[in-house]
Design an enzyme around this catalytic site. Structure first.
Site, PDB file in Angstrom:
ATOM      1  N   ALA A 220     -43.088 -23.711  38.626  1.00 38.13           N
ATOM      2  CA  ALA A 220     -43.058 -22.490  37.829  1.00 38.13           C
ATOM      3  C   ALA A 220     -41.631 -22.085  37.452  1.00 38.13           C
ATOM      4  O   ALA A 220     -41.415 -21.490  36.402  1.00 38.13           O
ATOM      5  CB  ALA A 220     -43.747 -21.349  38.569  1.00 38.13           C
ATOM      6  N   THR A 221     -40.654 -22.398  38.289  1.00 33.18           N
ATOM      7  CA  THR A 221     -39.265 -22.091  37.925  1.00 33.18           C
ATOM      8  C   THR A 221     -38.906 -22.787  36.620  1.00 33.18           C
ATOM      9  O   THR A 221     -38.379 -22.175  35.688  1.00 33.18           O
ATOM     10  CB  THR A 221     -38.297 -22.534  39.043  1.00 33.18           C
ATOM     11  OG1 THR A 221     -38.637 -21.834  40.243  1.00 33.18           O
ATOM     12  CG2 THR A 221     -36.850 -22.246  38.670  1.00 33.18           C
TER      13      THR A 221
ATOM     14  N   GLN B  77     -48.850 -17.184  40.913  1.00 35.89           N
ATOM     15  CA  GLN B  77     -49.693 -16.680  42.010  1.00 35.89           C
ATOM     16  C   GLN B  77     -51.137 -16.474  41.578  1.00 35.89           C
ATOM     17  O   GLN B  77     -51.990 -16.198  42.422  1.00 35.89           O
ATOM     18  CB  GLN B  77     -49.143 -15.343  42.532  1.00 35.89           C
ATOM     19  CG  GLN B  77     -47.767 -15.420  43.165  1.00 35.89           C
ATOM     20  CD  GLN B  77     -47.787 -16.042  44.558  1.00 35.89           C
ATOM     21  OE1 GLN B  77     -48.829 -16.203  45.176  1.00 35.89           O
ATOM     22  NE2 GLN B  77     -46.613 -16.405  45.057  1.00 35.89           N
TER      23      GLN B  77
ATOM     24  N   THR C 221     -40.463 -38.978  32.762  1.00 37.04           N
ATOM     25  CA  THR C 221     -41.694 -39.694  33.112  1.00 37.04           C
ATOM     26  C   THR C 221     -42.632 -38.793  33.909  1.00 37.04           C
ATOM     27  O   THR C 221     -42.206 -38.134  34.861  1.00 37.04           O
ATOM     28  CB  THR C 221     -41.350 -40.952  33.934  1.00 37.04           C
ATOM     29  OG1 THR C 221     -40.503 -41.781  33.141  1.00 37.04           O
ATOM     30  CG2 THR C 221     -42.599 -41.727  34.332  1.00 37.04           C
TER      31      THR C 221
ATOM     32  N   CYS D 219     -36.525 -12.601  49.724  1.00 43.39           N
ATOM     33  CA  CYS D 219     -36.894 -12.921  48.349  1.00 43.39           C
ATOM     34  C   CYS D 219     -36.084 -14.063  47.771  1.00 43.39           C
ATOM     35  O   CYS D 219     -36.427 -14.614  46.758  1.00 43.39           O
ATOM     36  CB  CYS D 219     -36.760 -11.686  47.472  1.00 43.39           C
ATOM     37  SG  CYS D 219     -35.095 -11.032  47.438  1.00 43.39           S
TER      38      CYS D 219
HETATM   39  C1  LIG Z   1     -43.466 -19.383  43.658  1.00 39.67           C
HETATM   40  C2  LIG Z   1     -43.239 -18.641  42.395  1.00 39.67           C
HETATM   41  C3  LIG Z   1     -42.381 -19.114  41.408  1.00 39.67           C
HETATM   42  C4  LIG Z   1     -41.570 -20.376  41.577  1.00 39.67           C
HETATM   43  O1  LIG Z   1     -42.394 -21.501  41.508  1.00 39.67           O
HETATM   44  P1  LIG Z   1     -41.833 -22.948  41.916  1.00 39.67           P
HETATM   45  O2  LIG Z   1     -42.953 -23.844  41.523  1.00 39.67           O
HETATM   46  O3  LIG Z   1     -41.592 -22.897  43.373  1.00 39.67           O
HETATM   47  O4  LIG Z   1     -40.623 -23.196  41.114  1.00 39.67           O
HETATM   48  C5  LIG Z   1     -42.251 -18.381  40.258  1.00 39.67           C
HETATM   49  N1  LIG Z   1     -42.918 -17.241  40.072  1.00 39.67           N
HETATM   50  C6  LIG Z   1     -43.756 -16.733  41.011  1.00 39.67           C
HETATM   51  C7  LIG Z   1     -44.481 -15.476  40.749  1.00 39.67           C
HETATM   52  C8  LIG Z   1     -43.929 -17.419  42.200  1.00 39.67           C
HETATM   53  O5  LIG Z   1     -44.744 -16.924  43.124  1.00 39.67           O
END
Ligand SMILES: *Cc1c(COP(=O)(O)O)cnc(C)c1O
Length: 384
Positions: free
Chosen positions: A73-74, A181, A242, A328
C-alpha cells in the site's frame, strides 16, 4: 517459553496456511515470468496472475485492466498521489487529505509541498470522522486530488466513501482512498462509491508482506497517472518490474478466503471486540477512541487516564503483543498523530493501546488479555 498473545492484526497478520499452500508451487514448479509470451512457463504464470487480478477486480466491482500490482500500500499510495500530481499539475496544484491518514499518504503529500503543490490537511471530528461539509467547501477549481482513507489503521474508523465520492465527482476532482485496512473486510464498490483510485496491501488480510495493488479507474472518467517506476512497461506502463507471481497468487487467494468468510468472521470478531470492551469497562477513566460502531470489526483503541504509557506497555508485554499510541512509525517515538487529531493531549495519546483482533484470536485469549490489562492499570494507578 510461551509467546505473547498476538493482538496486533492492524500492524500485520500471519499468512493463512491455505494461502501458503496455494503459493508454494509458484516458487518451484510454475516459476515462469508472466511476461514470457513464447512458452508454457510464461503462460502458466500469466494465467495465475490473471486469475488473481480477476479476484481483486471482482472484490471491488472493477475490471481486471484497472488493477496495477505493486509491492504494497505504501507504493500504491505513492503511485496514486505523485502519479496524479505529475499528470494533472497543469490543471491545478491543490491536494486535500485528512489529518488521520497513514504516513504513506501524508508523507508523499508533504513531499509534493516541497515541489510547490499546496496541501490542505482536513481535521477530523472527535469520533474520527471527516466533516463532509468542510470537505465540499475546501475543494476548489484547482483541486486535483482528494485522498481520504477507507478504514483507519489506528482507530479503525470507517469514512463515508460513497458521500466523499459523490462530492468529489460533483466537483470534478479525482478521489483516491487508501483501503489497506478495508479490503475484503467491509464492502467496497468503486462504481457506487465513485472511487477513482484505491490502494491495497496483502499483509493485513493474511497474505504475505510485499504485495499490494492500486485500482485505477479507466472510464467515467478515465484517470491519467504518471508512472513512478520506469522499465519494461509492465502493468500497462504504470508500474514496471517483473510481476511477483507467488505473492500475487497468495494475495488473490487471501481475498477469496476473506470474502467467502467475511460475514461469519466479522460477526465473530465484532463479538470478541465487544467482549473485550465490556470487560475493560470495569476500569474507570478509560476512553474508546474512534466512532463506537462505524469502525473495523477487530479494532479497539483505548486511552487510559492516570497511567504512564511506557509503564503500561511494559506491564502488558509478556502477555500480549499490542501497539501503543506512539508506535505509528518505525523510527520516531512521537505520540500518534491520529490520536492527537482527535483532540487528545500527548500524555493521553501515549497512554493508549490498540487492540487488533484477527482471524486466529480466541475468546479465551480475550479473557486473558482483559485480566492482564485490568490488573496492570490498577497496580500502576495504586503506585501513584
Ligand atoms: C499498513 C498500511 C499501509 C502500508 O502498507 P504496506 O503494504 O505495509 O506498505 C498504508 N496504509 C494503511 C492504512 C495501512 O494500514
Amino acid at each position: 517459553m510461551h509467546r505473547p498473545i498476538y493482538l496486533d492484526n492492524q500492524a500485520t497478520t500471519p499468512v493463512d496456511q491455505r494461502v501458503v499452500d496455494t503459493m508454494l508451487p509458484y516458487f518451484t514448479e510454475y516459476f515462469g515470468n508472466p511476461s514470457s509470451i513464447n512458452h508454457q512457463y510464461g503462460w502458466e504464470a500469466e494465467a495465475a496472475v490473471k486469475n488473481a487480478r480477476q479476484i481483486l477486480a471482482n472484490a471491488i466491482n472493477a475490471s481486471p485492466e484497472e488493477i496495477i500490482f505493486t509491492s504494497g500500500a505504501t507504493e500504491a499510495n505513492n503511485l496514486a498521489i505523485k502519479g496524479i500530481a505529475e499528470a494533472y499539475f497543469q490543471k491545478g496544484q491543490h491536494i486535500i487529505t485528512l489529518a488521520t491518514e497513514h504516513n504513506a499518504v501524508i508523507d508523499p503529500c508533504k513531499y509534493l509541498e516541497t515541489l510547490g503543490f499546496e496541501i490542505t490537511i482536513l481535521p477530523v471530528e472527535k469520533d474520527g470522522l471527516i466533516d463532509l461539509n468542510l470537505l465540499e467547501k475546501t475543494i476548489r477549481d484547482d483541486t486535483i486530488l482528494v485522498s481520504i482513507m477507507a478504514a483507519n489503521n489506528e482507530i479503525g474508523v470507517l469514512q463515508p466513501l460513497a458521500e466523499i465520492g459523490r462530492i468529489c465527482h460533483k466537483k470534478n476532482t479525482v478521489f483516491h482512498t487508501d483501503s489497506a485496512q478495508a479490503i475484503a473486510k467491509i464492502p467496497l464498490d468503486v462504481q457506487t462509491m465513485q472511487i477513482d483510485l484505491m490502494s491495497f496491501t496483502g499483509h493485513k488480510i493474511y497474505a504475505p508482506k510485499g504485495i499490494g495493488a492500486l485500482y485505477v479507474r479507466r472510464r467515467n472518467p478515465r484517470v491519467k497517472l504518471a508512472p513512478q517506476l520506469h522499465g519494461g512497461g509492465h502493468e500497462r506502463g504504470m508500474r514496471s518490474g517483473t510481476l511477483y507471481t507467488p505473492q500475487i497468487v497468495g494475495f488473490g487467494k487471501a481475498i477469496e478466503i476473506a470474502l467467502a468468510e467475511r460475514e461469519k468472521e466479522s460477526d465473530r470478531i465484532t463479538k470478541l471486540r465487544e467482549k473485550l470492551w465490556k470487560l475493560l469497562s470495569q476500569l474507570e477513566g478509560i476512553h474508546l477512541n474512534g466512532h463506537p460502531t462505524q469502525r473495523l470489526p477487530g479494532n479497539l483503541n483505548i486511552s487510559f487516564e492516570s497511567v504512564d504509557g511506557a509503564a503500561l506497555l511494559l506491564g502488558l508485554q509478556s502477555v500480549m503483543a499490542v501497539s501503543s499510541g506512539s508506535a505509528c512509525s518505525s523510527t520516531n517515538t512521537l505520540s500518534s498523530h491520529v490520536l492527537t487529531a482527535l483532540g487528545h493531549s500527548e500524555k493521553l495519546a501515549y497512554a493508549s493501546i490498540r487492540f487488533g483482533i484477527g482471524r486466529f484470536n480466541t475468546e479465551e485469549e480475550i479473557e486473558i488479555v482483559a485480566q492482564q490489562v485490568i490488573s496492570t492499570v490498577q497496580s500502576l494507578r495504586q503506585l501513584q
